[in-house]
Motif scaffolding. Structure first.
Motif, PDB file in Angstrom:
ATOM      1  N   PHE A 120       0.692  -1.176   0.080  1.00 21.44           N
ATOM      2  CA  PHE A 120       0.040  -0.095  -0.051  1.00 21.44           C
ATOM      3  C   PHE A 120       0.857   1.190  -0.098  1.00 21.44           C
ATOM      4  CE2 PHE A 120      -3.854   1.955   0.119  1.00 21.44           C
ATOM      5  CZ  PHE A 120      -3.896   3.003   0.981  1.00 21.44           C
ATOM      6  N   ASN A 121       0.835   1.886  -0.888  1.00 22.34           N
ATOM      7  CA  ASN A 121       1.509   3.443  -1.072  1.00 22.34           C
ATOM      8  C   ASN A 121       0.686   4.651  -0.798  1.00 22.34           C
ATOM      9  OD1 ASN A 121       3.592   1.463  -2.190  1.00 22.34           O
ATOM     10  ND2 ASN A 121       2.530   1.688  -4.081  1.00 22.34           N
ATOM     11  N   ILE A 122       1.020   5.170   0.064  1.00 16.72           N
ATOM     12  CA  ILE A 122       0.203   6.646   0.406  1.00 16.72           C
ATOM     13  C   ILE A 122       1.208   7.801   0.329  1.00 16.72           C
ATOM     14  CG2 ILE A 122       0.432   5.896   3.047  1.00 16.72           C
ATOM     15  CD1 ILE A 122      -2.090   7.314   3.456  1.00 16.72           C
ATOM     16  N   MET A 123       0.600   8.768  -0.198  1.00 21.19           N
ATOM     17  CA  MET A 123       1.278  10.165  -0.470  1.00 21.19           C
ATOM     18  C   MET A 123       0.629  11.048   0.368  1.00 21.19           C
ATOM     19  SD  MET A 123       1.816  12.265  -3.911  1.00 21.19           S
ATOM     20  CE  MET A 123       3.045  11.647  -4.434  1.00 21.19           C
ATOM     21  N   VAL A 124       1.577  11.897   1.076  1.00 25.34           N
ATOM     22  CA  VAL A 124       1.026  12.921   1.804  1.00 25.34           C
ATOM     23  C   VAL A 124       1.658  14.262   1.453  1.00 25.34           C
ATOM     24  CG1 VAL A 124       0.724  11.508   4.002  1.00 25.34           C
ATOM     25  CG2 VAL A 124       2.998  12.648   3.624  1.00 25.34           C
ATOM     26  N   VAL A 125       0.593  15.266   1.209  1.00 22.34           N
ATOM     27  CA  VAL A 125       0.948  16.573   0.540  1.00 22.34           C
ATOM     28  C   VAL A 125       0.410  17.721   1.354  1.00 22.34           C
ATOM     29  CG1 VAL A 125       0.890  17.961  -1.376  1.00 22.34           C
ATOM     30  CG2 VAL A 125       0.893  15.480  -1.563  1.00 22.34           C
ATOM     31  N   GLY A 131       1.466  18.605  10.434  1.00 22.28           N
ATOM     32  CA  GLY A 131       1.281  17.399  10.991  1.00 22.28           C
ATOM     33  C   GLY A 131       1.211  16.223  10.037  1.00 22.28           C
ATOM     34  N   LYS A 132       1.709  16.224   8.803  1.00 26.51           N
ATOM     35  CA  LYS A 132       1.702  14.945   8.210  1.00 26.51           C
ATOM     36  C   LYS A 132       2.166  13.809   8.779  1.00 26.51           C
ATOM     37  CE  LYS A 132       3.539  17.177   4.559  1.00 26.51           C
ATOM     38  NZ  LYS A 132       4.035  18.597   4.989  1.00 26.51           N
ATOM     39  N   SER A 133       3.419  13.915   9.063  1.00 26.99           N
ATOM     40  CA  SER A 133       4.241  12.826   9.521  1.00 26.99           C
ATOM     41  C   SER A 133       3.582  12.134  10.862  1.00 26.99           C
ATOM     42  CB  SER A 133       5.769  13.170  10.046  1.00 26.99           C
ATOM     43  OG  SER A 133       6.430  13.842   8.827  1.00 26.99           O
ATOM     44  N   THR A 134       3.373  13.337  11.759  1.00 29.26           N
ATOM     45  CA  THR A 134       2.549  12.710  12.979  1.00 29.26           C
ATOM     46  C   THR A 134       1.195  11.970  12.730  1.00 29.26           C
ATOM     47  OG1 THR A 134       3.453  14.696  14.214  1.00 29.26           O
ATOM     48  CG2 THR A 134       1.798  13.337  15.432  1.00 29.26           C
ATOM     49  N   LEU A 135       0.427  12.687  11.717  1.00 24.32           N
ATOM     50  CA  LEU A 135      -0.834  11.750  11.318  1.00 24.32           C
ATOM     51  C   LEU A 135      -0.581  10.314  10.865  1.00 24.32           C
ATOM     52  CD1 LEU A 135      -3.841  12.270  11.434  1.00 24.32           C
ATOM     53  CD2 LEU A 135      -3.696  12.527   8.890  1.00 24.32           C
ATOM     54  N   ILE A 182       4.940   8.218   1.005  1.00 28.70           N
ATOM     55  CA  ILE A 182       5.847   9.098   0.066  1.00 28.70           C
ATOM     56  C   ILE A 182       5.569  10.549   0.534  1.00 28.70           C
ATOM     57  CG2 ILE A 182       5.958   9.926  -2.221  1.00 28.70           C
ATOM     58  CD1 ILE A 182       4.220   6.990  -2.579  1.00 28.70           C
ATOM     59  N   ASP A 183       6.436  11.344   0.882  1.00 33.67           N
ATOM     60  CA  ASP A 183       6.455  12.562   1.503  1.00 33.67           C
ATOM     61  C   ASP A 183       6.792  13.832   0.270  1.00 33.67           C
ATOM     62  OD1 ASP A 183       7.445  13.755   4.594  1.00 33.67           O
ATOM     63  OD2 ASP A 183       6.159  14.596   3.230  1.00 33.67           O
ATOM     64  N   LEU A 233      -2.967  12.189   0.382  1.00 33.48           N
ATOM     65  CA  LEU A 233      -3.593  12.759   1.526  1.00 33.48           C
ATOM     66  C   LEU A 233      -3.169  13.861   1.434  1.00 33.48           C
ATOM     67  CD1 LEU A 233      -3.403  10.619   4.838  1.00 33.48           C
ATOM     68  CD2 LEU A 233      -5.526  11.013   3.520  1.00 33.48           C
ATOM     69  N   TYR A 234      -4.380  14.902   1.209  1.00 32.47           N
ATOM     70  CA  TYR A 234      -3.959  16.451   1.073  1.00 32.47           C
ATOM     71  C   TYR A 234      -4.434  17.048   2.287  1.00 32.47           C
ATOM     72  CZ  TYR A 234      -3.142  21.056  -0.659  1.00 32.47           C
ATOM     73  OH  TYR A 234      -2.871  22.169  -0.838  1.00 32.47           O
TER      74      TYR A 234
END
Lengths: 407, 377
Positions: A120-125, A131-135, A182-183, A233-234
């Motif tokens: 599973f590959n999830i990108m955060v933008v 708080g992206k990393s924390t979430l 993916i950050d 996730l935006y």
């Protein structure tokens, strides 16, 4: 009891199993369907009774990783003692006169999935500090973000948007998942953010391209590594007013190539009323701008899907709070944020919608995210590539020898 | 404050009357100008004060709410927030709201200068330019008025203080914050604030403040400095002053609503997990900001604006003018009537008016001179 669901297996509640198959996508070529239909009995994708295996994420061959919901077998038949479909009150129309045991295939598939595991590959933008990393750490209850993987917490904001990914294998209930986060550091942080979404769009398309190349090879790998972005996730800044220009631009571009899930970050800065107003305004703006976030309306298959998804769409974007610290509240240990005036409990639905997001993302729609990525976004990319080039070039494998593609 | 002024006045009167009853010897020694500060007070109270405060920062950081909380007003009652389509073509604007506040006999004409649109676009290059232009324009106008003939009713629209709101969602100053402050630190008193501080835990606030202070020093940004305490102040005052300085940048919260907390009605924000009180010093630095801005340093802010920022502007202006004039090889005019090359319509009109006034006066003078001359002859 052949197909009985073993008790205590997390994530597999009857009736909430993974989504049933989609009708054959118009862009599927014959070759594609052939590759899936290794088992003879499942030849036509739209066979009314036994339509379980057509929807195969090609990464897990030869058997489908995801058992589809059989059209005419009541899902709770796994629990009911009367296996024979002799027309018991719940079994809507089965005409079998004895028990064959076909429903055990679900169990077989599950076993296989557990052995092979899945990706599973999830990108955060979102811009830095939301708080992206924390979430992400909170979502997967482990230290999976780039921050925790030992990368130095870069104090400097990068001058251009970078793409950095980090993978972990996590296991739960015997099921292994290779989770890749993916950050996108640098997004939206500059003074001039024109086109800062381009590196991100490029990365997503590159993953599709990589997959396509593997697919058209003659000597294909047994299991194509799937690096495609299943979900993006935006993070929206909780201003309480409305979306910012950059938010709209980004979402407009990216909702067309990836499953986009907008969330309101650091929502403990909004009171309940402000939250409701803000969400309403954001939803309205998304509608006006024609941004279709996941779950997209056009991919709802039947009324049941539609009603489930409508409820979710109405509640989105989820207002979340993340935390990796625990505090004692009313003799319970909870994840939260402690301030002089109280403790924000991350998993308390009255405080924020983190649990809703987690349930939605992981417990009910995880597989669907992958399916939509594969069947819709990837196929769209593929079709465009085929049309643009009038067929793909001869593909060379990584080793360097040239082999002709089978197209 | 007004109360103080009136008390002082009464005290002075008493002193004078007591003196009146004292011996002649004492009368001979006492002159009475010790009452001067009270006279000044009285005159100022009669005249009233004015103060121009600018608020800058991206939209959604609680600027309007904070202003309302500081001055207990509702300046933004009829504000309409733009929707997505309207915002696409939005540029940075400058808007002004003026309100007259009176408290215990003291009148304050407060002007709030707002900067909607700042930092909201995708490309924010030089988005501070309209703001620096506005500040310069006010200086320019004052400069002309000061050099003009009718100086009785000069309007002072100069910006005395700029509250700059830093989003709490980051890790410190962002590039746009740094650039904005560097563009403005030599034109106006900048007070950086951490906005919406209720989304940070106390630990996070401390880290954030340390970070911002370090970066301000690193980038050489000259924010407003509190003046040093007088050496003859008592220890308690000095201690308070020190605390105040160590607390910057202030982490603030504002609220337009009143909630019930600990049996009292206070301004605050009601969350499911607790109540944030705006005026509770353990919750945020709002009280410190208010005390600093209004109760102790309002006058100093005005002084620094007049003595430092405005003087810098003026000196720069005159320098440019003289260099231009010597370039053009013209006679040096001691009274600059036309300082800048491109005045706007309003100032053009003023210039014209003053020119005509001058002309008339000159003609009168000439006539008078002639008359005298004829008389002599």
């Amino acid at each position: 009891e052949g197909g009985a669901v073993p008790p205590g297996r997390r994530g597999t509640r009857p009736g909430h199993m993974t989504r049933h198959q989609r009708p054959c996508h118009p862009l599927w070529t014959r070759g594609f369907c052939d590759r899936i239909g290794e088992s003879d009995s499942f030849s036509s994708p739209l066979s009314p009774k036994l339509d379980m295996s057509e929807m195969v994420p090609p990464e897990v061959r030869p058997k489908p990783a995801v058992p589809a919901k059989p059209a005419h077998v009541v899902p709770s038949s796994a629990h009911t003692p009367h296996g024979p479909g002799a027309g018991g009150p719940g079994s809507g129309g089965s005409t079998l006169l004895g028990y064959i045991g076909i429903d055990t295939i679900i169990e077989q598939m599950r076993k296989k999935t557990m052995k092979t595991g899945f990706d599973f590959n999830i990108m955060v933008v979102g811009h830095s500090g939301l708080g992206k990393s924390t979430l992400v750490n909170t979502l997967f209850k482990s230290q999976v973000s780039r921050k925790s993987a030992g990368w130095s917490r870069d104090e400097k904001i990068p001058k251009t948007v970078e793409i950095k990914s980090v993978s972990h294998v996590i296991e739960e209930g015997g099921v292994k998942m290779k989770l890749t986060i993916i950050d996108t550091p640098g997004f939206g942080d500059q003074i001039n953010n024109n086109n800062c979404w381009e590196p991100i769009e490029k990365y997503i398309n590159e993953q599709y391209e990589k997959f396509l190349k593997e697919e058209v090879n003659i000597a294909r790998k047994k299991r194509i590594p799937d690096t495609r972005v299943h979900c993006c996730l935006y993070f929206i800044s909780p201003t309480g007013h409305s979306l910012r220009q950059l938010d709209i631009e980004f979402m407009k571009h990216l909702s067309r190539v990836v499953n986009l899930i907008p969330v309101i970050a650091k929502s403990d800065t909004l009171t309940p009323d402000e939250k409701t107003d803000f969400k309403q305004r954001v939803r309205k703006e998304l509608e006006i701008c024609g941004i279709e976030f996941y779950p997209q309306k056009e991919f709802d298959e039947d009324t049941e899907d539609k009603s489930d998804n409508d409820k979710i769409r109405e509640a989105m974007p989820f207002a979340v709070v993340g935390s990796d610290k625990e505090y004692q509240v009313n003799s319970k240990r909870v994840l939260g944020r402690k301030s002089p005036w109280g403790v924000v409990e991350v998993e308390n639905p009255n405080h924020c919608e983190f649990s809703l997001l987690r349930d939605f993302l992981i417990r009910s729609h995880l597989q669907d995210l992958k399916e939509v990525t594969h069947n819709i976004h990837y196929e769209t990319y593929r079709a465009k590539r085929l049309n643009d080039n009038g067929g793909l070039h001869p593909i060379s494998t990584g080793v360097g020898d040239t082999q002709e593609s089978n197209l | 404050s007004g109360m103080d002024a009136i008390l002082q006045e009464k005290l002075a009167e008493k002193l004078l009357s007591v003196r009146g009853r004292s011996t002649r010897q004492k009368d001979r020694q006492y002159v009475g100008f010790a009452t001067l500060p009270n006279q000044v007070h009285r005159k100022s109270v009669k005249k009233g004060f004015d103060f121009t405060l600018m608020v800058a920062g991206e939209s959604g950081l609680g600027k309007s709410t904070l202003v309302n909380s500081l001055f207990l007003t509702d300046l933004y009652k009829d504000r309409k927030l733009l929707n997505a389509e309207e915002r696409i073509s939005q540029t940075v604007e400058i808007t002004k709201h003026t309100v007259d506040i009176e408290e215990k006999g003291v009148k304050l004409k407060l002007t709030i200068v707002d900067t909607p649109g700042f930092g909201d676009a995708v490309n924010n290059n030089e988005c501070w330019k309209p703001i620096t232009d506005y500040i310069d324009q006010q200086f320019e106008q004052y400069f002309r008025d000061e050099s003009g003939l009718n100086r009785k009713n000069i309007l002072d629209n100069r910006v005395h203080c700029c509250l700059y709101f830093i989003p709490p969602f980051g890790h410190g100053l962002r590039p746009v914050d740094v650039e904005f402050m560097k563009a403005l630190h030599e034109k106006v008193n900048i007070i950086p604030l951490i906005a919406k501080a209720d989304c940070l835990t106390p630990n996070e606030i401390k880290k954030f403040k340390d970070r911002v202070r370090d970066e301000i020093e690193k980038f050489g940004i000259k924010v407003y400095q509190f003046p040093e305490c007088d050496s003859d102040e008592d220890e308690e005052f000095k201690q308070l002053d020190k605390q105040l300085k160590e607390c910057t940048p202030f982490a603030v919260i504002g609220s337009n609503t009143v909630v019930e907390a600990r049996g009292q009605r206070v301004r605050g924000r009601l969350y499911p997990w607790g109540i944030v009180e705006v005026e509770n010093e353990t919750h945020c630095d709002f009280v410190k900001l208010r005390n600093m801005l209004i109760r102790s340093h309002m006058h100093d802010l005005k002084d620094v604006t007049c003595d430092v920022h405005y003087e810098n502007y003026r000196a720069q202006c005159i320098q440019e003018m003289t260099s231009k004039l010597t370039q053009d090889n013209r006679m040096d005019s001691p009274i600059p009537i036309l300082p800048l090359p491109t005045p706007d319509v309003e100032t053009e009109r003023l210039i014209k008016m003053k020119d005509e006034e001058l002309k008339r006066m000159q003609e009168m003078l000439e006539k008078m001179q002639q008359q005298i001359h004829e008389k002599d002859q």
